[in-house]
Design a protein around this motif. Structure first.
Motif, PDB file in Angstrom:
ATOM      1  N   PRO A 199       0.822  -1.215   0.000  1.00 35.64           N
ATOM      2  CA  PRO A 199       0.000   0.000   0.000  1.00 35.64           C
ATOM      3  C   PRO A 199       0.851   1.258   0.000  1.00 35.64           C
ATOM      4  N   THR A 200       0.280   2.345  -0.510  1.00 41.42           N
ATOM      5  CA  THR A 200       0.968   3.641  -0.502  1.00 41.42           C
ATOM      6  C   THR A 200       0.404   4.585   0.558  1.00 41.42           C
ATOM      7  N   ALA A 201      -0.677   4.175   1.221  1.00 42.96           N
ATOM      8  CA  ALA A 201      -1.235   4.978   2.308  1.00 42.96           C
ATOM      9  C   ALA A 201      -1.962   4.047   3.261  1.00 42.96           C
ATOM     10  N   LEU A 202      -2.147   4.539   4.497  1.00 38.61           N
ATOM     11  CA  LEU A 202      -2.734   3.716   5.549  1.00 38.61           C
ATOM     12  C   LEU A 202      -3.670   4.579   6.385  1.00 38.61           C
ATOM     13  N   TYR A 203      -4.873   4.059   6.611  1.00 38.31           N
ATOM     14  CA  TYR A 203      -5.833   4.698   7.505  1.00 38.31           C
ATOM     15  C   TYR A 203      -6.332   3.658   8.495  1.00 38.31           C
ATOM     16  N   GLN A 204      -6.930   4.136   9.577  1.00 38.69           N
ATOM     17  CA  GLN A 204      -7.452   3.219  10.581  1.00 38.69           C
ATOM     18  C   GLN A 204      -8.932   3.464  10.810  1.00 38.69           C
ATOM     19  N   ASN A 205      -9.683   2.360  10.903  1.00 34.55           N
ATOM     20  CA  ASN A 205     -11.102   2.451  11.241  1.00 34.55           C
ATOM     21  C   ASN A 205     -11.269   2.791  12.714  1.00 34.55           C
ATOM     22  N   ALA A 206     -12.500   3.040  13.090  1.00 37.79           N
ATOM     23  CA  ALA A 206     -12.780   3.365  14.493  1.00 37.79           C
ATOM     24  C   ALA A 206     -12.409   2.226  15.422  1.00 37.79           C
ATOM     25  N   ASP A 207     -12.478   0.976  14.895  1.00 32.49           N
ATOM     26  CA  ASP A 207     -12.133  -0.172  15.732  1.00 32.49           C
ATOM     27  C   ASP A 207     -10.634  -0.470  15.745  1.00 32.49           C
ATOM     28  N   GLY A 208      -9.839   0.376  15.075  1.00 31.19           N
ATOM     29  CA  GLY A 208      -8.395   0.207  15.069  1.00 31.19           C
ATOM     30  C   GLY A 208      -7.859  -0.651  13.947  1.00 31.19           C
ATOM     31  N   SER A 209      -8.721  -1.235  13.126  1.00 26.32           N
ATOM     32  CA  SER A 209      -8.256  -2.055  12.008  1.00 26.32           C
ATOM     33  C   SER A 209      -7.700  -1.182  10.897  1.00 26.32           C
ATOM     34  N   ASN A 210      -6.756  -1.721  10.149  1.00 21.89           N
ATOM     35  CA  ASN A 210      -6.084  -0.978   9.096  1.00 21.89           C
ATOM     36  C   ASN A 210      -6.897  -0.968   7.798  1.00 21.89           C
ATOM     37  N   VAL A 211      -6.839   0.154   7.110  1.00 17.49           N
ATOM     38  CA  VAL A 211      -7.421   0.284   5.774  1.00 17.49           C
ATOM     39  C   VAL A 211      -6.302   0.710   4.835  1.00 17.49           C
ATOM     40  N   PHE A 212      -5.951  -0.148   3.896  1.00 18.82           N
ATOM     41  CA  PHE A 212      -4.878   0.152   2.947  1.00 18.82           C
ATOM     42  C   PHE A 212      -5.446   0.818   1.698  1.00 18.82           C
ATOM     43  N   THR A 213      -4.719   1.774   1.159  1.00 13.49           N
ATOM     44  CA  THR A 213      -5.085   2.358  -0.126  1.00 13.49           C
ATOM     45  C   THR A 213      -3.917   2.184  -1.091  1.00 13.49           C
ATOM     46  N   TYR A 214      -4.275   2.051  -2.354  1.00 16.55           N
ATOM     47  CA  TYR A 214      -3.290   1.801  -3.398  1.00 16.55           C
ATOM     48  C   TYR A 214      -3.386   2.908  -4.440  1.00 16.55           C
ATOM     49  N   PRO A 215      -2.322   3.173  -5.152  1.00 21.15           N
ATOM     50  CA  PRO A 215      -2.289   4.356  -6.031  1.00 21.15           C
ATOM     51  C   PRO A 215      -3.237   4.239  -7.219  1.00 21.15           C
ATOM     52  N   LEU A 216      -3.738   5.401  -7.651  1.00 23.81           N
ATOM     53  CA  LEU A 216      -4.542   5.521  -8.856  1.00 23.81           C
ATOM     54  C   LEU A 216      -3.765   6.317  -9.891  1.00 23.81           C
ATOM     55  N   LEU A 217      -4.136   6.131 -11.131  1.00 26.11           N
ATOM     56  CA  LEU A 217      -3.523   6.914 -12.204  1.00 26.11           C
ATOM     57  C   LEU A 217      -3.806   8.393 -11.961  1.00 26.11           C
ATOM     58  N   GLN A 218      -2.778   9.224 -12.006  1.00 24.86           N
ATOM     59  CA  GLN A 218      -2.957  10.650 -11.764  1.00 24.86           C
ATOM     60  C   GLN A 218      -2.357  11.477 -12.886  1.00 24.86           C
ATOM     61  N   ARG A 219      -2.869  12.685 -13.035  1.00 19.81           N
ATOM     62  CA  ARG A 219      -2.425  13.572 -14.090  1.00 19.81           C
ATOM     63  C   ARG A 219      -1.036  14.120 -13.775  1.00 19.81           C
ATOM     64  N   ARG A 220      -0.234  14.278 -14.801  1.00 16.76           N
ATOM     65  CA  ARG A 220       1.076  14.893 -14.656  1.00 16.76           C
ATOM     66  C   ARG A 220       0.908  16.305 -14.077  1.00 16.76           C
ATOM     67  N   ARG A 221       1.679  16.625 -13.044  1.00 17.88           N
ATOM     68  CA  ARG A 221       1.482  17.889 -12.344  1.00 17.88           C
ATOM     69  C   ARG A 221       2.218  19.060 -12.987  1.00 17.88           C
ATOM     70  N   SER A 222       3.240  18.780 -13.768  1.00 17.27           N
ATOM     71  CA  SER A 222       3.991  19.859 -14.414  1.00 17.27           C
ATOM     72  C   SER A 222       4.265  19.481 -15.866  1.00 17.27           C
ATOM     73  N   ASP A 223       4.528  20.480 -16.693  1.00 17.96           N
ATOM     74  CA  ASP A 223       4.731  20.275 -18.121  1.00 17.96           C
ATOM     75  C   ASP A 223       6.207  20.361 -18.488  1.00 17.96           C
ATOM     76  N   PRO A 224       6.697  19.439 -19.312  1.00 17.63           N
ATOM     77  CA  PRO A 224       8.086  19.528 -19.794  1.00 17.63           C
ATOM     78  C   PRO A 224       8.282  20.777 -20.645  1.00 17.63           C
ATOM     79  N   VAL A 225       9.481  21.326 -20.612  1.00 17.50           N
ATOM     80  CA  VAL A 225       9.759  22.530 -21.401  1.00 17.50           C
ATOM     81  C   VAL A 225       9.923  22.193 -22.876  1.00 17.50           C
ATOM     82  N   ASP A 226      10.325  20.944 -23.173  1.00 12.94           N
ATOM     83  CA  ASP A 226      10.448  20.503 -24.556  1.00 12.94           C
ATOM     84  C   ASP A 226      10.362  18.985 -24.598  1.00 12.94           C
TER      85      ASP A 226
END
Length: 321
Positions: A199-226
């Motif tokens: 997993p790339t991130a971790l959250y916890q439920n109210a009962d203390g159990s782990n919730v794993f998250t995995y990456p999604l396709l994301q848009r490029r944040r910056s543009d190449p100059v050439d």
């Protein structure tokens, strides 16, 4: 003039009332068209194209349609510069047969290795549904690097996050960074190799159990100059997510496992595939109230998508340091 105005005020409501007697439908006339899905990938030397026709669903409910409208007589080819690769008809085993009971009809080319940084053209010619064409540019090779790989072995600063740097190329619109634990598992008297995603991130439920998250396709944040200069995108993975992912893998494998290393992958997606993915996944916005799903296609003469992905990797061998 006064008579004309009075007449209009009498006629307009009458026309409105008469118009309400007509049956209203938001659906326009149905026209059958070709649908083409073709995703080129550098991860394999086998490429597939799927060719269908649209259908007019019963009661306008798409899921009521139980038949895959495959076109079997198409002439499918992909060209690059002066070379052309012809696809042949094939059948692929369908894993999930909840809706469609038959296997998947497709067209395949093998061996067909995709070259990063090149342009490709698709042609689909049929007897009854016309011709569909498309073009796209494959992203150039990227690079993925772990800035502080010592964290993977639990070094002195083991609470530091894992910092991954990815070099993104000019034709890339979206990217995805993933990582996998490379293990050998001993079961039933033999060793087998497996790549288990972490997993790339971790959250916890109210009962203390782990919730794993995995990456999604994301848009490029910056543009190449050439077109020659890549840009760097940083992905930060909390150490707690990595540590909890390891613990989860160990707890779910009762047999003996031997950890050999960690594989990092960078997937670059060009603009056509990214646009189609974004529309199909409803803008990836958990807080949106948008209900419209616009049609999107880069197929001339039909619907669908012709796109590409380039996968590069980095292997961190635990035995090398």
């Amino acid at each position: 003039m006064r008579f004309l105005k009075s007449t209009w005020f009498l006629v307009a409501p009458l026309a409105f009332l008469l118009g309400c007697e007509a049956t209203f439908t938001p659906n326009g006339p149905y026209t059958e068209k070709m649908v083409v899905y073709a995703i080129l990938s550098t991860q394999s030397d086998t490429q597939f194209v799927r060719v269908y026709t649209t259908y007019d669903p019963s009661q306008f409910h798409p899921e009521l349609n139980k038949v895959d409208n495959v076109i079997r007589d198409a002439q499918v080819s992909v060209s690059q510069t002066s070379s052309t690769v012809a696809y042949r008809d094939t059948t692929v085993t369908r894993v999930d047969k909840t809706r469609y009971q038959d296997d998947i009809g497709a067209y395949v080319a093998n061996p067909f290795n995709i070259e990063p940084g090149k342009s490709y053209n698709l042609s689909v010619v049929t007897k009854n549904n016309g011709t569909a064409t498309a073009s796209m540019d494959v992203p150039d090779k990227g690079t993925v690097e772990v800035f502080n790989r010592y964290v993977l072995r639990g070094g002195p600063d083991e609470k530091d996050p894992i910092v991954v740097r990815a070099w993104i190329r000019f034709a890339t619109r979206g990217f995805l960074v993933r990582y996998f634990l490379d293990v050998d598992e001993y079961e039933n008297g033999q060793w087998t190799s497996q790549k288990l995603e972490l997993p790339t991130a971790l959250y916890q439920n109210a009962d203390g159990s782990n919730v794993f998250t995995y990456p999604l396709l994301q848009r490029r944040r910056s543009d190449p100059v050439d077109s020659q200069t890549p840009v760097i995108e940083i992905t930060t993975i909390p150490f707690a997510a990595y540590q909890a992912g390891l613990a989860d893998i160990y707890s779910n494998h009762t047999s003996t496992i031997k950890v050999k290393g960690v594989l990092f992958t960078l997937t670059q997606v060009e603009r056509n595939l990214y646009s189609y993915y974004s529309v199909a996944n409803s803008f990836q916005d958990a807080n949106t109230i948008r209900l419209d799903v616009p049609d999107w296609s880069n197929i001339r003469g039909g619907y669908g998508v012709f796109g590409a992905m380039v996968i590069d990797s980095l292997y961190v061998d635990f035995n090398s340091y």
